[in-house]
Structure formats: structure tokens, C-alpha cells
Design a protein around this motif. Structure first.
Motif, PDB file in Angstrom:
ATOM      1  N   HIS A   1       0.568  -1.334   0.244  1.00 53.83           N
ATOM      2  CA  HIS A   1      -0.048  -0.042   0.093  1.00 53.83           C
ATOM      3  C   HIS A   1       1.026   1.342  -0.029  1.00 53.83           C
ATOM      4  O   HIS A   1       0.536   2.419   0.507  1.00 53.83           O
ATOM      5  CB  HIS A   1      -0.939  -0.104   1.216  1.00 53.83           C
TER       6      HIS A   1
ATOM      7  N   HIS B   1      -0.904   4.387  -0.720  1.00 55.20           N
ATOM      8  CA  HIS B   1      -1.978   4.816   0.159  1.00 55.20           C
ATOM      9  C   HIS B   1      -1.653   6.072   0.965  1.00 55.20           C
ATOM     10  O   HIS B   1      -0.538   6.047   1.571  1.00 55.20           O
ATOM     11  CB  HIS B   1      -2.493   3.688   0.867  1.00 55.20           C
TER      12      HIS B   1
ATOM     13  N   GLU C   1     -10.561   3.455   5.651  1.00 62.29           N
ATOM     14  CA  GLU C   1     -11.873   2.682   4.907  1.00 62.29           C
ATOM     15  C   GLU C   1     -11.243   1.654   4.005  1.00 62.29           C
ATOM     16  O   GLU C   1     -10.398   1.979   3.117  1.00 62.29           O
ATOM     17  CB  GLU C   1     -12.713   3.700   4.025  1.00 62.29           C
ATOM     18  N   GLY C   2     -11.914   0.268   4.143  1.00 59.65           N
ATOM     19  CA  GLY C   2     -11.463  -0.819   3.115  1.00 59.65           C
ATOM     20  C   GLY C   2     -10.081  -1.310   3.272  1.00 59.65           C
ATOM     21  O   GLY C   2      -9.732  -1.892   2.293  1.00 59.65           O
ATOM     22  N   ALA C   3      -9.826  -1.248   4.403  1.00 55.08           N
ATOM     23  CA  ALA C   3      -8.403  -1.835   4.719  1.00 55.08           C
ATOM     24  C   ALA C   3      -8.340  -3.408   4.543  1.00 55.08           C
ATOM     25  O   ALA C   3      -9.372  -3.744   4.964  1.00 55.08           O
ATOM     26  CB  ALA C   3      -7.854  -1.261   6.308  1.00 55.08           C
ATOM     27  N   CYS C   4      -7.244  -3.821   4.054  1.00 58.96           N
ATOM     28  CA  CYS C   4      -7.109  -5.181   3.756  1.00 58.96           C
ATOM     29  C   CYS C   4      -7.118  -5.940   4.942  1.00 58.96           C
ATOM     30  O   CYS C   4      -6.767  -5.342   6.120  1.00 58.96           O
ATOM     31  CB  CYS C   4      -6.188  -5.394   2.743  1.00 58.96           C
ATOM     32  N   ARG C   5      -7.223  -7.465   4.800  1.00 57.13           N
ATOM     33  CA  ARG C   5      -7.105  -8.474   6.140  1.00 57.13           C
ATOM     34  C   ARG C   5      -5.711  -8.051   6.825  1.00 57.13           C
ATOM     35  O   ARG C   5      -5.630  -8.104   8.042  1.00 57.13           O
ATOM     36  CB  ARG C   5      -7.384  -9.754   5.682  1.00 57.13           C
TER      37      ARG C   5
ATOM     38  N   TRP D   1      -3.773  -5.628   6.711  1.00 56.03           N
ATOM     39  CA  TRP D   1      -3.878  -4.047   7.574  1.00 56.03           C
ATOM     40  C   TRP D   1      -4.468  -4.238   8.969  1.00 56.03           C
ATOM     41  O   TRP D   1      -3.866  -3.540   9.829  1.00 56.03           O
ATOM     42  CB  TRP D   1      -4.276  -3.118   6.664  1.00 56.03           C
ATOM     43  N   GLN D   2      -5.627  -4.998   8.630  1.00 51.81           N
ATOM     44  CA  GLN D   2      -6.481  -4.885   9.878  1.00 51.81           C
ATOM     45  C   GLN D   2      -5.978  -5.718  11.053  1.00 51.81           C
ATOM     46  O   GLN D   2      -5.562  -5.331  12.143  1.00 51.81           O
ATOM     47  CB  GLN D   2      -7.821  -5.635   9.631  1.00 51.81           C
TER      48      GLN D   2
END
Ligand code: FE2
Ligand code: FE2
Length: 231
Positions: free
Chosen positions: A113, A116, A189-193, A195-196
Motif C-alpha cells: 500500500h 496509500h 476505509e476498506g483496509a485489507c485483512r 492491515w486489519q
């Protein structure tokens, strides 16, 4: 408020003491971002003002804890040998398990990312530095400090504890870097797995390390030397 009011009494106590004796208080302090581990000597009033939060709001949350019957045993009730065992198994080992995975995850997120606007650029470097410094710090506690405490030997203890307290201050500064780089562990918003998982894991590491420093600075170390000696 009258001097007899228990809330007033709470506000004049130090945050380190409240954290050490009131089960659940550490979670409240973390919520209000009150530093109870490295700056545990400040009164609740002083610590709240320093953080720009209303002490009345904090004391209200703390007062609600006294009705919480599900609270765990306070570490202050543990003997020193049991407390040392608890610190090693619950915190030292937890940091050793968590950090390599978080470093790998942050490298991946930073690379994938890169473009980003909210990418936590530099997080992997901070985590890597924390891993190396924490390992040296914990190894020293395990090899020399804790065995001396178990022997009830006082030789060199004050100096060693003073140095370890300084290292805890450095760890506190690294925690502030983690919060800054991750926007207080707030996902875009919409962070990938990945990143989570990275932010959930890093927030857990920050909670664990905060609690770990608190147990040493405010409960274990004062049993052997006063806060001032060796500092
Ligand atoms: Fe430790
Ligand atoms: Fe430590």
C-alpha cells in the motif's frame, strides 16, 4: 466536592497507585490516554490536565469500576516471586511471540500500500527497533534483576532499577510513535485483512507493553527500592 468525597480522594492519588490497586483502572487510563506507567507519579488531577481531559470524567469512569464484581485479582496481592513469574510468562513471552509477526505484516502492508495516503510508513522500522531493544532489556531483567530479587539480594539493585526505568521511558516514547504512525490504530476505509491484523496486533502489543511497564515501575520495583533511588 467535600474532602470526604471518595472521588476527591481518587483525584489526589497518583495514577500509578490507582492503576496498581483498582482492578480495571488501566483500561480506563488507556481509553483516556493517561500515562500511568512511565509517569505514574502524577496525581489523577495532574495527569488528566496534562492530557487535556476532564478529571471529573475520568473519576466517574473509575468510580463505576468499584461496582464491577468481575474484576480480576490485583497484581498487588501477588507475592514478588509470583509477580515476576506473571511478568515473564504473560508479557515477556507475549512480546517475543508478537513482534516478529507484526514486523512481517507491517513490511507487507507498507510495500503493498506504498501509494496509500494513510500507509503507516516507517512502522516496520519502529517495530524492529523495539524488538531488538526490548529483547536486550528483558534478557537483562531475566538474567540479573529478577534472580537478584528472588534471592532478596540488594546489591546493585537500585542502580539497575534506575537504568531499567530509563529504558521504560524510551519504550514509552516508542509507544507514542506507534500511535502516531497508525493514527491511534485507526484503519482507513476498506483496509485489507493484513492491515486489519497489523493494527489489531500492534494495539494489543501497545496495551501489553503499557501494562508490563506499569507492573514493573509501579508495583514490582518499589518493593525493592524507592522511586527516587538509583533514578
Ligand atoms: Fe519486563
Ligand atoms: Fe522492564
Amino acid at each position: 466536592m467535600t474532602p470526604q468525597d471518595p472521588s476527591t480522594a481518587l483525584r489526589t492519588r497518583t495514577v500509578g497507585d490507582i492503576a496498581a490497586t483498582l482492578p480495571g483502572a488501566t483500561a480506563i487510563f488507556r481509553k483516556f490516554k493517561i500515562d500511568f506507567c512511565c509517569n505514574g507519579g502524577l496525581t489523577l488531577d495532574g495527569a488528566a490536565q496534562r492530557r487535556g481531559v476532564d478529571p471529573v470524567e475520568v473519576e466517574r469512569a473509575l468510580d463505576a469500576l468499584s461496582t464491577d464484581t468481575g474484576a480480576a485479582t490485583a497484581p498487588t496481592a501477588m507475592g514478588s516471586d509470583a509477580l515476576i513469574d506473571h511478568i515473564q510468562t504473560r508479557y515477556h513471552e507475549a512480546h517475543r511471540r508478537a513482534l516478529p509477526e507484526l514486523i512481517a505484516l507491517s513490511r507487507k502492508v507498507e510495500a503493498v500500500h506504498r501509494e496509500h495516503p494513510r500507509v503507516p510508513a516507517g512502522l516496520a522500522d519502529v517495530l524492529r527497533q523495539m524488538e531488538s531493544e526490548l529483547e536486550q532489556h528483558m534478557a537483562r531483567e531475566e538474567a540479573t534483576l529478577f534472580p537478584a530479587m528472588r534471592r532478596r539480594s540488594e546489591e546493585g539493585l537500585a542502580v539497575a532499577i534506575g537504568e531499567l526505568r530509563h529504558e521504560h521511558d524510551d519504550q514509552g516514547a516508542q509507544l507514542r510513535s506507534l500511535e502516531r504512525l497508525t493514527d491511534d490504530f485507526t484503519l482507513p476505509e476498506g483496509a485489507c485483512r493484513s492491515w486489519q491484523a497489523l493494527y489489531v496486533g500492534t494495539a494489543q502489543l501497545a496495551d501489553d507493553l503499557t501494562e508490563h511497564i506499569h507492573l514493573e515501575n509501579n508495583i514490582l520495583f518499589p518493593r525493592f527500592v524507592t522511586a527516587q533511588s538509583g533514578a
